[in-house]
Design an enzyme around this catalytic site. Structure first.
Site, PDB file in Angstrom:
ATOM      1  N   GLU A  18       0.813  -1.211   0.000  1.00 30.59           N
ATOM      2  CA  GLU A  18       0.000   0.000   0.000  1.00 30.59           C
ATOM      3  C   GLU A  18       0.853   1.272   0.000  1.00 30.59           C
ATOM      4  O   GLU A  18       0.426   2.287  -0.516  1.00 30.59           O
ATOM      5  CB  GLU A  18      -0.939   0.018   1.213  1.00 30.59           C
ATOM      6  CG  GLU A  18      -1.981  -1.083   1.221  1.00 30.59           C
ATOM      7  CD  GLU A  18      -3.079  -0.891   0.194  1.00 30.59           C
ATOM      8  OE1 GLU A  18      -3.248   0.227  -0.332  1.00 30.59           O
ATOM      9  OE2 GLU A  18      -3.783  -1.881  -0.074  1.00 30.59           O
ATOM     10  N   CYS A  27      -6.589   6.796  -5.168  1.00 27.87           N
ATOM     11  CA  CYS A  27      -5.962   5.528  -5.529  1.00 27.87           C
ATOM     12  C   CYS A  27      -6.276   5.209  -6.997  1.00 27.87           C
ATOM     13  O   CYS A  27      -7.083   5.896  -7.626  1.00 27.87           O
ATOM     14  CB  CYS A  27      -6.451   4.420  -4.599  1.00 27.87           C
ATOM     15  SG  CYS A  27      -8.172   3.930  -4.871  1.00 27.87           S
TER      16      CYS A  27
END
Length: 148
Positions: A18, A27
């Protein structure tokens, strides 16, 4: 059944996949995110900038439903498989995981068949992402780390 928890190896895999971002960003799936992949929900009060400790706390909170689910559905998994699946389900969501061939193969006891499914989950918005290719390879390797 008590809730199992993701081990330090699993947490490290999620953190490395991540990447820590202390400020808000979108994202690849175009969701407002912060920390280690925490999707900011409508009305959620999250500061504009967070510390790594705050990001880890958010990650642990986000992992809780995944850990509860995996503990209930797959209570006897080796820790390495639990960790790999926690990372996977944390990333794709429990709903997508439950509908996956990976899930159905694992439920049927086909560990190797399940392991072969990680590589199918490397796209966001129809595009193959190198970060997901790397993550799925790491999840598969962790999943199989006690399978000899």
């Amino acid at each position: 059944m008590p809730r199992r928890q993701t081990s330090p190896a699993g947490l490290a895999l999620i953190e490395s996949s991540e990447s820590f971002k202390p400020t808000r960003y979108y994202c690849p799936a175009n969701k407002l995110t912060i920390g280690f992949g925490h999707v900011i929900r409508a009305g959620e009060s999250i500061p504009e900038r967070i510390t790594i400790e705050q990001a880890r706390a958010l990650m642990r909170d986000d992992l809780a439903p995944v850990e509860i689910y995996l503990s209930a559905v797959f209570p006897d998994l080796p820790q390495c498989q639990f960790d790999a699946l926690a990372s996977f389900a944390f990333n794709v969501g429990i709903g997508a995981f439950e509908k996956s061939t990976l899930f159905s193969r694992l439920k049927a006891g086909d560990t190797m068949g399940a392991a072969g499914q990680f590589a199918r989950w490397v796209k966001a918005n129809g595009k193959t992402l190198p970060g997901l290719v790397k993550r799925r390879a790491a999840e598969r390797a962790l999943f199989l780390s006690q399978e000899k």
